[in-house]
Design a protein around this motif. Structure first.
Motif, PDB file in Angstrom:
ATOM      1  N   ASP A  63      -4.068   3.246   0.270  1.00  0.00           N
ATOM      2  CA  ASP A  63      -2.870   2.410   0.218  1.00  0.00           C
ATOM      3  C   ASP A  63      -1.744   3.157  -0.489  1.00  0.00           C
ATOM      4  O   ASP A  63      -1.165   2.666  -1.442  1.00  0.00           O
ATOM      5  CB  ASP A  63      -3.204   1.104  -0.522  1.00  0.00           C
ATOM      6  CG  ASP A  63      -2.104   0.075  -0.375  1.00  0.00           C
ATOM      7  OD1 ASP A  63      -1.373   0.120   0.628  1.00  0.00           O
ATOM      8  OD2 ASP A  63      -1.966  -0.769  -1.277  1.00  0.00           O
ATOM      9  N   HIS A  64      -1.447   4.383  -0.026  1.00  0.00           N
ATOM     10  CA  HIS A  64      -0.471   5.245  -0.685  1.00  0.00           C
ATOM     11  C   HIS A  64       0.515   5.803   0.332  1.00  0.00           C
ATOM     12  O   HIS A  64       0.238   5.811   1.529  1.00  0.00           O
ATOM     13  CB  HIS A  64      -1.167   6.418  -1.364  1.00  0.00           C
ATOM     14  CG  HIS A  64      -2.142   6.014  -2.423  1.00  0.00           C
ATOM     15  ND1 HIS A  64      -2.865   4.861  -2.408  1.00  0.00           N
ATOM     16  CD2 HIS A  64      -2.506   6.632  -3.558  1.00  0.00           C
ATOM     17  CE1 HIS A  64      -3.632   4.780  -3.474  1.00  0.00           C
ATOM     18  NE2 HIS A  64      -3.437   5.850  -4.189  1.00  0.00           N
ATOM     19  N   GLU A  65       1.626   6.292  -0.168  1.00  0.00           N
ATOM     20  CA  GLU A  65       2.609   6.984   0.652  1.00  0.00           C
ATOM     21  C   GLU A  65       2.584   8.463   0.295  1.00  0.00           C
ATOM     22  O   GLU A  65       2.187   8.834  -0.803  1.00  0.00           O
ATOM     23  CB  GLU A  65       4.006   6.434   0.378  1.00  0.00           C
ATOM     24  CG  GLU A  65       4.144   4.975   0.731  1.00  0.00           C
ATOM     25  CD  GLU A  65       5.512   4.406   0.378  1.00  0.00           C
ATOM     26  OE1 GLU A  65       6.303   5.093  -0.303  1.00  0.00           O
ATOM     27  OE2 GLU A  65       5.785   3.278   0.790  1.00  0.00           O
ATOM     28  N   THR A  86       9.849  10.372   2.495  1.00  0.00           N
ATOM     29  CA  THR A  86       8.590   9.638   2.374  1.00  0.00           C
ATOM     30  C   THR A  86       7.973   9.418   3.745  1.00  0.00           C
ATOM     31  O   THR A  86       8.693   9.177   4.716  1.00  0.00           O
ATOM     32  CB  THR A  86       8.844   8.247   1.732  1.00  0.00           C
ATOM     33  OG1 THR A  86       9.490   8.427   0.485  1.00  0.00           O
ATOM     34  CG2 THR A  86       7.556   7.480   1.536  1.00  0.00           C
ATOM     35  N   LYS A  88       5.432   6.682   5.113  1.00  0.00           N
ATOM     36  CA  LYS A  88       4.809   5.413   4.734  1.00  0.00           C
ATOM     37  C   LYS A  88       3.325   5.420   5.081  1.00  0.00           C
ATOM     38  O   LYS A  88       2.868   6.153   5.968  1.00  0.00           O
ATOM     39  CB  LYS A  88       5.499   4.235   5.440  1.00  0.00           C
ATOM     40  CG  LYS A  88       6.977   4.126   5.152  1.00  0.00           C
ATOM     41  CD  LYS A  88       7.214   3.777   3.718  1.00  0.00           C
ATOM     42  CE  LYS A  88       8.701   3.587   3.453  1.00  0.00           C
ATOM     43  NZ  LYS A  88       9.024   3.424   2.074  1.00  0.00           N
ATOM     44  N   LYS A  89       2.564   4.594   4.373  1.00  0.00           N
ATOM     45  CA  LYS A  89       1.102   4.585   4.524  1.00  0.00           C
ATOM     46  C   LYS A  89       0.650   4.294   5.947  1.00  0.00           C
ATOM     47  O   LYS A  89      -0.348   4.837   6.401  1.00  0.00           O
ATOM     48  CB  LYS A  89       0.472   3.594   3.548  1.00  0.00           C
ATOM     49  CG  LYS A  89       0.844   2.159   3.802  1.00  0.00           C
ATOM     50  CD  LYS A  89       0.232   1.244   2.778  1.00  0.00           C
ATOM     51  CE  LYS A  89       0.689  -0.189   3.039  1.00  0.00           C
ATOM     52  NZ  LYS A  89       0.196  -1.090   2.041  1.00  0.00           N
ATOM     53  N   ASP A 127       1.138   5.615  -5.220  1.00  0.00           N
ATOM     54  CA  ASP A 127       0.456   4.353  -4.931  1.00  0.00           C
ATOM     55  C   ASP A 127       1.342   3.148  -5.262  1.00  0.00           C
ATOM     56  O   ASP A 127       2.438   3.287  -5.809  1.00  0.00           O
ATOM     57  CB  ASP A 127      -0.907   4.274  -5.619  1.00  0.00           C
ATOM     58  CG  ASP A 127      -0.847   4.082  -7.125  1.00  0.00           C
ATOM     59  OD1 ASP A 127       0.218   3.753  -7.679  1.00  0.00           O
ATOM     60  OD2 ASP A 127      -1.897   4.255  -7.766  1.00  0.00           O
ATOM     61  N   THR A 128       0.853   1.962  -4.929  1.00  0.00           N
ATOM     62  CA  THR A 128       1.631   0.730  -5.098  1.00  0.00           C
ATOM     63  C   THR A 128       1.845   0.363  -6.559  1.00  0.00           C
ATOM     64  O   THR A 128       2.702  -0.462  -6.856  1.00  0.00           O
ATOM     65  CB  THR A 128       0.946  -0.445  -4.374  1.00  0.00           C
ATOM     66  OG1 THR A 128      -0.403  -0.552  -4.839  1.00  0.00           O
ATOM     67  CG2 THR A 128       0.936  -0.223  -2.870  1.00  0.00           C
ATOM     68  N   ASP A 129       1.087   0.966  -7.470  1.00  0.00           N
ATOM     69  CA  ASP A 129       1.265   0.696  -8.899  1.00  0.00           C
ATOM     70  C   ASP A 129       2.213   1.701  -9.553  1.00  0.00           C
ATOM     71  O   ASP A 129       2.437   1.653 -10.764  1.00  0.00           O
ATOM     72  CB  ASP A 129      -0.091   0.733  -9.627  1.00  0.00           C
ATOM     73  CG  ASP A 129      -0.983  -0.421  -9.205  1.00  0.00           C
ATOM     74  OD1 ASP A 129      -0.461  -1.517  -8.946  1.00  0.00           O
ATOM     75  OD2 ASP A 129      -2.203  -0.206  -9.125  1.00  0.00           O
ATOM     76  N   GLY A 130       2.744   2.641  -8.779  1.00  0.00           N
ATOM     77  CA  GLY A 130       3.687   3.608  -9.324  1.00  0.00           C
ATOM     78  C   GLY A 130       3.079   4.906  -9.808  1.00  0.00           C
ATOM     79  O   GLY A 130       3.767   5.728 -10.396  1.00  0.00           O
ATOM     80  N   SER A 132       1.318   8.651  -9.266  1.00  0.00           N
ATOM     81  CA  SER A 132       1.310   9.727  -8.282  1.00  0.00           C
ATOM     82  C   SER A 132       0.134  10.653  -8.580  1.00  0.00           C
ATOM     83  O   SER A 132      -0.301  10.768  -9.722  1.00  0.00           O
ATOM     84  CB  SER A 132       2.623  10.509  -8.321  1.00  0.00           C
ATOM     85  OG  SER A 132       2.766  11.207  -9.526  1.00  0.00           O
TER      86      SER A 132
END
Length: 142
Positions: A63-65, A86, A88-89, A127-130, A132
């Protein structure tokens, strides 16, 4: 005599367990060991910004970019040019295999790049929590 036979059976069972375990490891897909890796293959000028060719691998369901950042070098602090891009995932193929992606980086407002510029480029997963990770960096001349 009974204890000697029991020891031999236990030793045989232990040896069998070790061999079975080694067989499982040997039979595991080798690609699984390289998941979530990044490599910068090429950095090029792509007016008005840059383009970075990246080889990547990632875990299924990740679930990452994939993010790329660039900074022009040797211009001094008053003329710092930066660019970002970027993937996207949902555009990443995550199946443990290696894949190639072209990340197009757009310059920030007031930033500019030209052929012959020296740039520092970083690619990483975000990731979605910030957080890297798997960060790779290189310096290239456009």
């Amino acid at each position: 005599m009974k204890s000697s036979g029991l020891r031999r059976r236990l030793a045989g069972a232990a040896a069998t367990a070790v061999m079975v375990g080694a067989g499982v490891l040997a039979g595991a897909p080798s690609a699984a060991a390289k998941a979530n890796l990044l490599a910068i293959d090429k950095v090029s000028f792509h007016a008005p910004g840059l383009q970075v060719k990246v080889t990547y691998s990632c875990d299924p369901g990740m679930d990452h970019e994939l993010v790329a950042n660039a900074t022009a070098l040797g211009r001094g602090t008053h003329d710092e040019s930066i660019a970002a891009g970027t993937i996207k995932k949902d555009k990443l193929v995550c199946d443990y295999d290696s894949h190639i992606a072209q990340v197009t980086l757009r310059p920030a407002v007031g930033s500019h790049f030209a052929k012959g510029d020296k740039v520092q480029v970083a690619v990483f997963y975000f990731d979605t929590d910030g957080f890297s990770y798997a960060r790779q960096e290189t310096v290239a001349v456009l």
